[in-house]
Design a protein around this motif. Structure first.
Motif, PDB file in Angstrom:
ATOM      1  N   LYS A 123      24.938  -5.700-143.250  1.00  0.00           N
ATOM      2  CA  LYS A 123      25.493  -5.660-141.815  1.00  0.00           C
ATOM      3  C   LYS A 123      25.995  -7.144-141.486  1.00  0.00           C
ATOM      4  O   LYS A 123      26.848  -7.255-140.622  1.00  0.00           O
ATOM      5  CB  LYS A 123      24.633  -5.173-140.660  1.00  0.00           C
ATOM      6  N   ASN A 124      25.499  -8.129-142.112  1.00  0.00           N
ATOM      7  CA  ASN A 124      25.555  -9.723-141.711  1.00  0.00           C
ATOM      8  C   ASN A 124      26.672 -10.057-142.661  1.00  0.00           C
ATOM      9  O   ASN A 124      27.179 -11.105-142.237  1.00  0.00           O
ATOM     10  CB  ASN A 124      24.370 -10.394-141.931  1.00  0.00           C
ATOM     11  N   LEU A 125      27.315  -9.406-143.237  1.00  0.00           N
ATOM     12  CA  LEU A 125      28.302  -9.748-144.249  1.00  0.00           C
ATOM     13  C   LEU A 125      29.485  -9.282-143.695  1.00  0.00           C
ATOM     14  O   LEU A 125      30.187  -8.494-143.533  1.00  0.00           O
ATOM     15  CB  LEU A 125      28.293  -9.228-145.671  1.00  0.00           C
ATOM     16  N   THR A 126      30.531 -10.503-143.346  1.00  0.00           N
ATOM     17  CA  THR A 126      31.794 -10.212-142.720  1.00  0.00           C
ATOM     18  C   THR A 126      32.936 -10.443-143.630  1.00  0.00           C
ATOM     19  O   THR A 126      33.985  -9.921-143.370  1.00  0.00           O
ATOM     20  CB  THR A 126      32.091 -11.161-141.656  1.00  0.00           C
ATOM     21  N   SER A 127      32.656 -11.231-144.694  1.00  0.00           N
ATOM     22  CA  SER A 127      33.754 -11.599-145.669  1.00  0.00           C
ATOM     23  C   SER A 127      33.124 -11.970-146.926  1.00  0.00           C
ATOM     24  O   SER A 127      32.015 -12.455-147.146  1.00  0.00           O
ATOM     25  CB  SER A 127      34.732 -12.724-144.977  1.00  0.00           C
TER      26      SER A 127
END
Length: 205
Positions: free
Chosen positions: A37-41
């Motif tokens: 969930k903390n990964l955006t790219s």
């Protein structure tokens, strides 16, 4: 063919898969799904959702499973097939593929791989960096051939098996399904019993 690609898995293997897709130049947009969930790219590409969001995107995207673990990759690939997703095959431009080679959907062929003539590669496989597969091989579904592995002619590798980095398989060898062959191992006789094999020549542990 849809002009957008969605890759499930944005970590190590997924990033290599994305790099292949970028170099192929077939898609106008490439994105990831990942359960962190903390990964955006990743690789400069957006992570637009989690694995459970597949149904939301299947109408607009081709979808590829970018996960190295054979069992996890198989489970997700089969889910994609069940829901009717479009699953591409990804082949790095810097590969050598001979005549009459068949490659299944969901398979990734990495940079520097060589696949010689009259070989069949199943679906959901990984043919990793700099590996060589000679003539008349049969690589069944969801197999991982690791970087630098070398397979001689007329080799058969059973479904879900994993050949470690730098391993060597002699000609006319059959390896049963679900096996692990360790890094640098040398296979000179058929492997007919499921298990983990290491050494030169290999022994079951």
């Amino acid at each position: 063919m849809k002009n957008k690609l969605l890759i499930i898995g944005a970590s190590g293997h997924g990033k290599v898969v994305a790099d292949i897709a970028l170099k192929m130049g077939k898609w106008q947009e490439i994105s990831f799904l990942d359960d962190d969930k903390n990964l955006t790219s990743s690789m400069g590409l957006d992570v637009i959702g989690m694995t459970n969001d597949i149904l939301t995107y299947k109408g607009d995207y081709e979808i590829f499973v970018g996960i190295g673990n054979n069992r996890t990759r198989q489970k997700l690939h089969e889910k994609l097939e069940l829901i009717g997703a479009n699953i591409p095959t990804l082949i790095h431009p810097n590969t050598v593929i001979g005549s009459e080679v068949e490659i299944g959907i969901g398979t990734a062929i990495m940079a520097g791989a060589v696949i010689n003539c009259c070989t069949t590669i199943g679906k959901g496989c990984i043919i990793n960096t700099g590996s060589t597969i000679d003539h008349d091989n049969t690589i069944e579904d969801f197999v991982h051939i690791s970087p630098g592995a070398n397979l001689a002619g007329s080799v058969k590798v059973g479904q879900g098996s994993w050949l470690g980095i730098g391993s060597v398989v002699n000609n006319n060898i059959s390896i049963t399904k679900g096996c692990i062959v360790g890094a640098g191992a040398v296979v000179v006789r058929d492997i007919i019993e499921l298990g983990t094999y290491v050494g030169v020549p290999v022994r079951r542990i």
